[in-house]
Design a protein around this motif. Structure first.
Motif, PDB file in Angstrom:
ATOM      1  N   THR A   1       0.835  -1.202   0.000  1.00 37.77           N
ATOM      2  CA  THR A   1       0.000   0.000   0.000  1.00 37.77           C
ATOM      3  C   THR A   1       0.867   1.249   0.000  1.00 37.77           C
ATOM      4  OG1 THR A   1      -0.178   0.190   2.419  1.00 37.77           O
ATOM      5  CG2 THR A   1      -1.833  -1.170   1.287  1.00 37.77           C
ATOM      6  N   VAL A   2       0.288   2.333  -0.536  1.00 39.36           N
ATOM      7  CA  VAL A   2       0.973   3.620  -0.631  1.00 39.36           C
ATOM      8  C   VAL A   2       0.025   4.724  -0.182  1.00 39.36           C
ATOM      9  CG1 VAL A   2       2.047   5.285  -2.200  1.00 39.36           C
ATOM     10  CG2 VAL A   2       2.391   2.838  -2.574  1.00 39.36           C
ATOM     11  N   TYR A   3       0.511   5.589   0.701  1.00 36.72           N
ATOM     12  CA  TYR A   3      -0.266   6.775   1.090  1.00 36.72           C
ATOM     13  C   TYR A   3       0.659   7.975   1.025  1.00 36.72           C
ATOM     14  CZ  TYR A   3      -3.063  10.145   3.623  1.00 36.72           C
ATOM     15  OH  TYR A   3      -3.766  11.268   3.964  1.00 36.72           O
ATOM     16  N   ALA A   4       0.179   9.068   0.416  1.00 37.38           N
ATOM     17  CA  ALA A   4       1.044  10.230   0.202  1.00 37.38           C
ATOM     18  C   ALA A   4       0.329  11.535   0.473  1.00 37.38           C
ATOM     19  CB  ALA A   4       1.560  10.224  -1.245  1.00 37.38           C
ATOM     20  N   VAL A   5       1.091  12.513   0.974  1.00 38.01           N
ATOM     21  CA  VAL A   5       0.599  13.881   1.125  1.00 38.01           C
ATOM     22  C   VAL A   5       1.683  14.831   0.650  1.00 38.01           C
ATOM     23  CG1 VAL A   5      -0.967  13.387   3.040  1.00 38.01           C
ATOM     24  CG2 VAL A   5       1.421  13.989   3.519  1.00 38.01           C
ATOM     25  N   GLN A   6       1.271  16.015   0.223  1.00 36.64           N
ATOM     26  CA  GLN A   6       2.214  17.037  -0.222  1.00 36.64           C
ATOM     27  C   GLN A   6       1.756  18.387   0.296  1.00 36.64           C
ATOM     28  OE1 GLN A   6       3.608  17.300  -4.458  1.00 36.64           O
ATOM     29  NE2 GLN A   6       2.793  19.385  -4.360  1.00 36.64           N
ATOM     30  N   SER A   7       2.707  19.225   0.719  1.00 34.53           N
ATOM     31  CA  SER A   7       2.382  20.566   1.183  1.00 34.53           C
ATOM     32  C   SER A   7       3.450  21.545   0.717  1.00 34.53           C
ATOM     33  CB  SER A   7       2.303  20.589   2.718  1.00 34.53           C
ATOM     34  OG  SER A   7       1.971  21.871   3.186  1.00 34.53           O
TER      35      SER A   7
ATOM     36  N   ALA B   1      -1.112   9.489  -7.155  1.00 33.07           N
ATOM     37  CA  ALA B   1      -2.539   9.205  -7.179  1.00 33.07           C
ATOM     38  C   ALA B   1      -3.128   9.302  -5.774  1.00 33.07           C
ATOM     39  CB  ALA B   1      -2.782   7.814  -7.763  1.00 33.07           C
ATOM     40  N   SER B   2      -2.382   8.835  -4.772  1.00 29.85           N
ATOM     41  CA  SER B   2      -2.833   8.934  -3.389  1.00 29.85           C
ATOM     42  C   SER B   2      -2.900  10.391  -2.958  1.00 29.85           C
ATOM     43  CB  SER B   2      -1.872   8.165  -2.484  1.00 29.85           C
ATOM     44  OG  SER B   2      -2.175   8.376  -1.124  1.00 29.85           O
ATOM     45  N   MET B   3      -1.875  11.153  -3.313  1.00 32.08           N
ATOM     46  CA  MET B   3      -1.820  12.570  -2.962  1.00 32.08           C
ATOM     47  C   MET B   3      -3.023  13.314  -3.529  1.00 32.08           C
ATOM     48  SD  MET B   3       1.146  15.238  -4.120  1.00 32.08           S
ATOM     49  CE  MET B   3       0.570  15.230  -5.836  1.00 32.08           C
TER      50      MET B   3
ATOM     51  N   VAL C   1       8.429  22.923  -1.663  1.00 36.05           N
ATOM     52  CA  VAL C   1       7.392  21.926  -1.447  1.00 36.05           C
ATOM     53  C   VAL C   1       7.986  20.696  -0.774  1.00 36.05           C
ATOM     54  CG1 VAL C   1       7.747  20.943  -3.754  1.00 36.05           C
ATOM     55  CG2 VAL C   1       5.543  20.620  -2.603  1.00 36.05           C
ATOM     56  N   ALA C   2       7.181  20.054   0.057  1.00 39.62           N
ATOM     57  CA  ALA C   2       7.596  18.817   0.712  1.00 39.62           C
ATOM     58  C   ALA C   2       6.526  17.755   0.503  1.00 39.62           C
ATOM     59  CB  ALA C   2       7.820  19.046   2.206  1.00 39.62           C
ATOM     60  N   ALA C   3       6.961  16.539   0.225  1.00 37.23           N
ATOM     61  CA  ALA C   3       6.049  15.407   0.062  1.00 37.23           C
ATOM     62  C   ALA C   3       6.459  14.305   1.026  1.00 37.23           C
ATOM     63  CB  ALA C   3       6.073  14.893  -1.372  1.00 37.23           C
TER      64      ALA C   3
END
Length: 340
Positions: free
Chosen positions: A191-197, A320-322, A209-211
């Motif tokens: 599984t993959v979970y991602a966020v970016q800010s 895609a998760s992001m 930017v940080a991911a």
């Protein structure tokens, strides 16, 4: 090794930032290098004593294999052109911008009977290779938690990097190295979970930017990857912390691994930075020697085409998760073939 690479003629496609370290490695290996590029070929050739190939077809007709160091959106087209000419390929990361395109490239290579090796140079940094060897030898027991980080100067001065359609953003361009490391050390991902800010806006990445990406592995391990494009001119930093049942492996490039000033927006200048090896020979030299020997019938190298495709697949899943805010199940995730 010198005998294995005697009379080597390499076709370098591209003349930008990363081309310089590739050229230095080929020159150290005694290779004859022809260079072809939309711009910059003459300057690069003059600086290093290379030969200019005015056309791509002309270069492909004269070289043994090609080394593609062009911007990411051109990788697929150039790799397919080389394959069609019957040439083996070394290609800078990412192999392509989507997993669907990577699989198309690998299928074409198999049909043509040629090899494609992605230049995932981090596998050739001695610190990362030592950690991989220790994990494989069971020195820390089964990996439970692994953390990888990579941060450097924002490539804001080179506009195609900020265009997610052309670079894939910070995850595809920068974090792809550590996604590869996570899978290399911890095994297949479930599984993959991602966020970016901050988030991308209309397909354009912020300057700073940080991911963050969390990966679950079939082995039961959990890995965390962080990639940051910081303020232009910020120093490059990278490292890892891999914890197993009976030990810990850790590395940090430099003593200061904090966040001081990395997201400040009032600095100017800077360029895309290439990390230096902490010790020993250049990992780019180690990489290109090993890949070239493999292309001449030597042992299989530590990174092959399938690894490059897998890293792109993980990066695409992370994006895609992001964008969806959901965890991606890798058993059911398929590449859309669309960059954004």
């Amino acid at each position: 090794m010198a005998e294995q690479l005697a009379d080597l003629t390499v076709g370098l496609i591209g003349a930008g930032n990363i081309a310089h370290v590739h050229v230095a490695a080929w020159k150290a290996l005694g290779a004859r290098v022809l260079v072809h590029s939309v711009e910059g070929a003459e300057s690069l050739a003059e600086q290093y004593g290379l030969e200019v190939a005015p056309t791509l077809d002309g270069l492909l007709a004269e070289v043994e294999f090609v080394d593609i160091v062009t911007p990411s959106p051109t990788h697929k087209e150039l790799t397919l052109a080389a394959i069609a000419a019957g040439k083996d390929v070394i290609c800078e990361k990412p192999l392509t911008l989507t997993a669907a395109d990577s699989h198309e490239v690998m299928a074409a290579a198999e049909a043509a009977g040629v090899k494609v090796f992605p230049a995932h140079v981090v596998r050739f940094f001695p610190e990362y290779k030592a950690a991989y060897d220790a994990v494989q030898a069971g020195r820390i027991g089964p990996v439970a938690v692994a953390r990888f980080y990579r941060q450097g100067s924002s490539p804001a001065g080179v506009e195609w990097y900020r265009d997610v359609n052309h670079s894939g953003g910070v995850i595809m361009d920068l974090m792809v190295h550590d996604l590869d490391q996570a899978q290399w050390m911890c095994g297949p991902v479930t599984t993959v979970y991602a966020v970016q800010s901050p988030p991308n806006v209309d397909g354009i990445s912020p300057v700073c930017v940080a991911a963050h990406v969390t990966l679950s592995h079939e082995s039961g391990a959990i890995s965390f990857c962080r990639a940051t494009w910081g303020v232009p001119g910020a120093p490059f930093r990278t490292g890892f912390h891999v914890a197993g049942a009976s030990g810990v492996l850790k590395y940090a490039a430099g003593t200061d691994t904090g966040f001081v000033d990395e997201l400040r927006d009032d600095a100017v200048g800077g360029d895309v930075l290439i990390p230096a090896a902490a010790r020993g020979e250049s990992p780019y030299l180690t990489q290109l020697r090993e890949l070239a020997i493999a292309l001449r019938g030597g042992p299989e190298p530590r990174v092959v085409g399938a690894d490059g495709a897998a890293a792109v697949y993980l990066a695409e899943a992370a994006r895609a998760s992001m964008e969806s805010g959901k965890t991606i199940d890798m058993k059911s995730f398929t590449s859309s073939g669309a960059v954004a």
